[in-house]
Design a protein around this motif. Sequence first.
Motif, PDB file in Angstrom:
ATOM      1  N   ARG A 184      32.538  -0.873  62.980  1.00 15.32           N
ATOM      2  CA  ARG A 184      31.726   0.260  64.219  1.00 15.32           C
ATOM      3  C   ARG A 184      30.982   0.384  63.581  1.00 15.32           C
ATOM      4  O   ARG A 184      29.929   0.701  63.938  1.00 15.32           O
ATOM      5  N   SER A 185      31.297   0.773  62.315  1.00 17.71           N
ATOM      6  CA  SER A 185      30.256   2.131  61.484  1.00 17.71           C
ATOM      7  C   SER A 185      28.906   1.162  61.330  1.00 17.71           C
ATOM      8  O   SER A 185      27.591   1.740  61.412  1.00 17.71           O
ATOM      9  N   MET A 186      29.191  -0.573  61.174  1.00 14.83           N
ATOM     10  CA  MET A 186      27.469  -1.002  60.736  1.00 14.83           C
ATOM     11  C   MET A 186      27.147  -1.501  62.040  1.00 14.83           C
ATOM     12  O   MET A 186      26.119  -2.015  61.881  1.00 14.83           O
ATOM     13  N   MET A 187      28.317  -1.675  62.990  1.00 17.15           N
ATOM     14  CA  MET A 187      27.136  -2.082  64.303  1.00 17.15           C
ATOM     15  C   MET A 187      26.424  -0.263  65.264  1.00 17.15           C
ATOM     16  O   MET A 187      24.946  -0.927  65.220  1.00 17.15           O
ATOM     17  N   ILE A 188      26.974   0.335  64.781  1.00 12.48           N
ATOM     18  CA  ILE A 188      26.119   1.832  64.909  1.00 12.48           C
ATOM     19  C   ILE A 188      24.955   1.729  64.285  1.00 12.48           C
ATOM     20  O   ILE A 188      23.806   1.988  63.987  1.00 12.48           O
ATOM     21  N   LEU A 189      25.325   1.433  62.410  1.00 10.20           N
ATOM     22  CA  LEU A 189      23.994   1.198  61.199  1.00 10.20           C
ATOM     23  C   LEU A 189      22.945   0.275  62.074  1.00 10.20           C
ATOM     24  O   LEU A 189      21.822   0.768  62.057  1.00 10.20           O
ATOM     25  N   LEU A 190      23.805  -0.624  62.638  1.00 15.01           N
ATOM     26  CA  LEU A 190      22.534  -1.482  63.196  1.00 15.01           C
ATOM     27  C   LEU A 190      21.845  -0.838  64.680  1.00 15.01           C
ATOM     28  O   LEU A 190      20.167  -1.758  63.939  1.00 15.01           O
ATOM     29  N   LEU A 191      22.470  -0.708  65.434  1.00 13.61           N
ATOM     30  CA  LEU A 191      21.247  -0.520  66.562  1.00 13.61           C
ATOM     31  C   LEU A 191      20.305   0.682  66.187  1.00 13.61           C
ATOM     32  O   LEU A 191      19.763   0.654  66.672  1.00 13.61           O
ATOM     33  N   VAL A 192      20.763   1.833  65.357  1.00 10.06           N
ATOM     34  CA  VAL A 192      19.570   2.927  64.903  1.00 10.06           C
ATOM     35  C   VAL A 192      18.582   2.154  64.356  1.00 10.06           C
ATOM     36  O   VAL A 192      17.366   2.256  64.763  1.00 10.06           O
ATOM     37  N   LEU A 193      19.154   1.204  63.399  1.00  7.10           N
ATOM     38  CA  LEU A 193      18.154   0.840  62.214  1.00  7.10           C
ATOM     39  C   LEU A 193      16.952   0.123  63.132  1.00  7.10           C
ATOM     40  O   LEU A 193      15.800  -0.550  62.540  1.00  7.10           O
TER      41      LEU A 193
END
Length: 452
Positions: A98-107
């Motif tokens: 969950r955390s990594m997917m949100i991070l990738l979307l924002v990045l």
Amino acid sequence: MPLNPTESEPAGPRQRVLWLSTVAFTVMFAVWLMLGVLGLEMKKDTALMLGDSAAGMSAGEIKTAVQGRFEWLLAVAILSGSLLRLNFGIWADKYGGRSMMILLLVLSAVPTYWLAHASSYDELLICAALFGLAGNSFTVGIAWNSAWFPERTKGTALGVFGAGNVGAAGTKLMVILVPSLLTLVPTAGLLGGIVPGGWRVVPVLYAVLLVAMAATILFVAPKVDRKPGRGRPMVEMLAPLQFVRVWRFSLYYVVVFGAYVALAAWLPDYYRTNYFADLPQQEAVRLSALLTALFIFPASLLRPLGGYLSDRFGPRAVTYSMFVLMTAATMPLCLPATVLPLGVIGFTALMFIVGVGMGIGKASVYKYVPNYFPLDVGAVGGLVGMLGALGGFILPKVFGTLGRATGAPQAAFIVLLAITLGSLVWLHLVVMRIKAAETAVEPELVAVPVAA
């Protein structure tokens, strides 16, 4: 939270993980390959692509230079979405999908929006390197879903998630829709230039979708992340990479995914050159995009079926069957038109069959990973995904080089046949070795009660 999900757990949380990750992956896959949409329009902007160096060049020199620079943009984006897949897979296991997917979307959203306002080729390169990170979302989603689904349905879940690479078809279809989309926004843009006009409106649209998806996951996905790699040393998480079978799975994935990415990028030009050369350019581009989508759709949307079949019959049987199917369909494609004149309908039908094999095969190959390495899906899945994606980067260059060297348009399919047949032979040898081992064990099992 348990490391091994069971059937008795409520289905709601894991279903939210599945559908949110699938939609996020679809959007990010489209972003990763969005230069395929923007290419025709971007290459018309000579000042952006070449800057002051265009002065004094002839029209032919400008065309060659622009094409070369655009190919570098494509290469940078693809490599950025390939080389870090192992890292992102491990990070998803350690810190949560969950955390990594949100991070990738924002990045990915920031450089995607920046692309809409880029004013130099250097900025384009930086943006391509940064929004290309979206391609790493595949291994994040694989690790995230593997942590939530029980073994019996894991293959189906991974297949549904993997169908998100239908984003490539959306990218191709936008070739048809973009001309109409561009006319909706004035050349001067909207909101004081925040939404620019022309081709630049497309990355703005993608950026909005990325941010919206990040917010949706933040508020809708289960708040507690499962982290099967939490607290484990990096050396331990990388240990499975020493096994030959991991590299064998990677070769299989080059066949079903790397070749898929390569063909998705290469087929439109093949159609235009070999079947639509006499048509006006815009019509040829649209028809080529539509027929390429007929390959992309089965190669993407049949992943859930491949996952279901792998859950029921095992990944080995399904992968073997798909390699046989792909080999049979590719052989006619390797023959010159003087020997077997396929025509556009016959060619498209065979490519559809190849797409079916790739779609089902992508899911069956990835079902191997949690079967053999249930606690290391991030690392093993990351390596398999990385090498598969690198295949998508290298194969188009091999296609082009071999085609120019031989003068044979079907040279690309000879390469595809070679790697497919090689993988089939390797898998067959593995199957024969397993059967031989089982045969050797059976007499011992029968002899035990007799001796007793």
